[in-house]
Each structure stands twice: as C-alpha cells, then as structure tokens.
Design a protein around this motif. Structure first.
Motif, PDB file in Angstrom:
ATOM      1  N   TRP A   2      12.393   5.947   3.143  1.00 38.85           N
ATOM      2  CA  TRP A   2      11.971   4.963   2.157  1.00 38.85           C
ATOM      3  C   TRP A   2      11.394   5.656   0.925  1.00 38.85           C
ATOM      4  O   TRP A   2      11.730   5.315  -0.210  1.00 38.85           O
ATOM      5  CB  TRP A   2      10.942   4.035   2.806  1.00 38.85           C
ATOM      6  CG  TRP A   2      10.280   3.088   1.882  1.00 38.85           C
ATOM      7  CD1 TRP A   2       9.135   3.290   1.174  1.00 38.85           C
ATOM      8  CD2 TRP A   2      10.721   1.783   1.529  1.00 38.85           C
ATOM      9  NE1 TRP A   2       8.833   2.198   0.427  1.00 38.85           N
ATOM     10  CE2 TRP A   2       9.790   1.248   0.619  1.00 38.85           C
ATOM     11  CE3 TRP A   2      11.810   1.012   1.896  1.00 38.85           C
ATOM     12  CZ2 TRP A   2       9.920  -0.010   0.084  1.00 38.85           C
ATOM     13  CZ3 TRP A   2      11.922  -0.251   1.357  1.00 38.85           C
ATOM     14  CH2 TRP A   2      10.996  -0.751   0.465  1.00 38.85           C
ATOM     15  N   SER A   3      10.536   6.640   1.140  1.00 31.10           N
ATOM     16  CA  SER A   3       9.897   7.339   0.020  1.00 31.10           C
ATOM     17  C   SER A   3      10.905   8.141  -0.790  1.00 31.10           C
ATOM     18  O   SER A   3      10.812   8.188  -2.018  1.00 31.10           O
ATOM     19  CB  SER A   3       8.814   8.273   0.544  1.00 31.10           C
ATOM     20  OG  SER A   3       7.823   7.537   1.214  1.00 31.10           O
ATOM     21  N   ALA A   4      11.853   8.746  -0.124  1.00 29.03           N
ATOM     22  CA  ALA A   4      12.854   9.545  -0.827  1.00 29.03           C
ATOM     23  C   ALA A   4      13.721   8.666  -1.720  1.00 29.03           C
ATOM     24  O   ALA A   4      14.019   9.022  -2.861  1.00 29.03           O
ATOM     25  CB  ALA A   4      13.720  10.298   0.168  1.00 29.03           C
ATOM     26  N   THR A   6      12.887   5.692  -2.910  1.00 34.10           N
ATOM     27  CA  THR A   6      12.033   5.172  -3.973  1.00 34.10           C
ATOM     28  C   THR A   6      11.822   6.220  -5.060  1.00 34.10           C
ATOM     29  O   THR A   6      11.825   5.908  -6.249  1.00 34.10           O
ATOM     30  CB  THR A   6      10.686   4.717  -3.390  1.00 34.10           C
ATOM     31  OG1 THR A   6      10.931   3.711  -2.403  1.00 34.10           O
ATOM     32  CG2 THR A   6       9.788   4.150  -4.459  1.00 34.10           C
ATOM     33  N   ALA A   7      11.648   7.467  -4.663  1.00 34.50           N
ATOM     34  CA  ALA A   7      11.462   8.545  -5.632  1.00 34.50           C
ATOM     35  C   ALA A   7      12.748   8.835  -6.407  1.00 34.50           C
ATOM     36  O   ALA A   7      12.696   9.296  -7.547  1.00 34.50           O
ATOM     37  CB  ALA A   7      10.985   9.798  -4.928  1.00 34.50           C
ATOM     38  N   ARG A  46      17.629   1.501   0.308  1.00 36.49           N
ATOM     39  CA  ARG A  46      16.189   1.246   0.410  1.00 36.49           C
ATOM     40  C   ARG A  46      15.919  -0.033   1.202  1.00 36.49           C
ATOM     41  O   ARG A  46      15.014  -0.086   2.032  1.00 36.49           O
ATOM     42  CB  ARG A  46      15.601   1.139  -0.993  1.00 36.49           C
ATOM     43  CG  ARG A  46      14.126   0.953  -1.026  1.00 36.49           C
ATOM     44  CD  ARG A  46      13.636   0.916  -2.447  1.00 36.49           C
ATOM     45  NE  ARG A  46      12.227   0.600  -2.484  1.00 36.49           N
ATOM     46  CZ  ARG A  46      11.599   0.133  -3.528  1.00 36.49           C
ATOM     47  NH1 ARG A  46      12.261  -0.068  -4.638  1.00 36.49           N
ATOM     48  NH2 ARG A  46      10.328  -0.127  -3.475  1.00 36.49           N
TER      49      ARG A  46
END
Length: 86
Positions: A2-4, A6-7, A46
C-alpha cells in the motif's frame, strides 16, 4: 504494498503534467495516454491491496487464535483429574 503504491503516485503524476505541458504546445497523445493508463493501474493496485491486506491479516490472526486454543485445550485434556481437584 500500500505504501509503495501510494508513494509511486506522485512520481507518475509528474510525467503526466509534463506530457500535457510539453513545450507549451499540444502534447503527444500517445505519451499522455500511457501515463494516464499507468495512473489508473496504480490506483487499481492500491484499491485491491487495500482490500486484500485486512482480509489476509484477519485470516492470519484467526489461524493463530485457532492454533493457540488447540494447544491450550490439548494441554488441559492431558492433565490428570488430580490436577483439577487441588
């Protein structure tokens, strides 16, 4: 995951603006469509990871709980009656 994802969104959004504003003239529509398709793909990934993460965590937690209960109940069943009469 998720963070990857989003980034990665800002890194893909920048080229989209560059494709539209290239040299102050009309942009190459092929490049723009490729960048937009990448953005849509990132948003879909995502969304799927956002749904899958809680489900997989819940499944993992239920398995741990089931295994812990089986171990405790197995241990209790292995005790003699004298253990419980204390």
């Amino acid at each position: 995951m998720w963070s990857a994802v989003t980034a990665a969104l800002p890194f893909v959004t920048g080229p989209a603006f560059d494709a539209v504003l290239k040299n102050g003239s009309a942009a190459d529509s092929g490049e723009f469509h490729a960048v937009v398709a990448g953005l849509v793909l990132l948003v879909l990934v995502r969304g799927v990871s956002g749904i899958a993460a809680p489900y997989s965590l819940e499944t993992f937690a239920c398995g741990l709980e089931r295994d812990a209960r089986a171990e405790v109940f197995g241990s209790l069943l292995g005790k003699s009656q004298g253990f419980f009469n204390r």
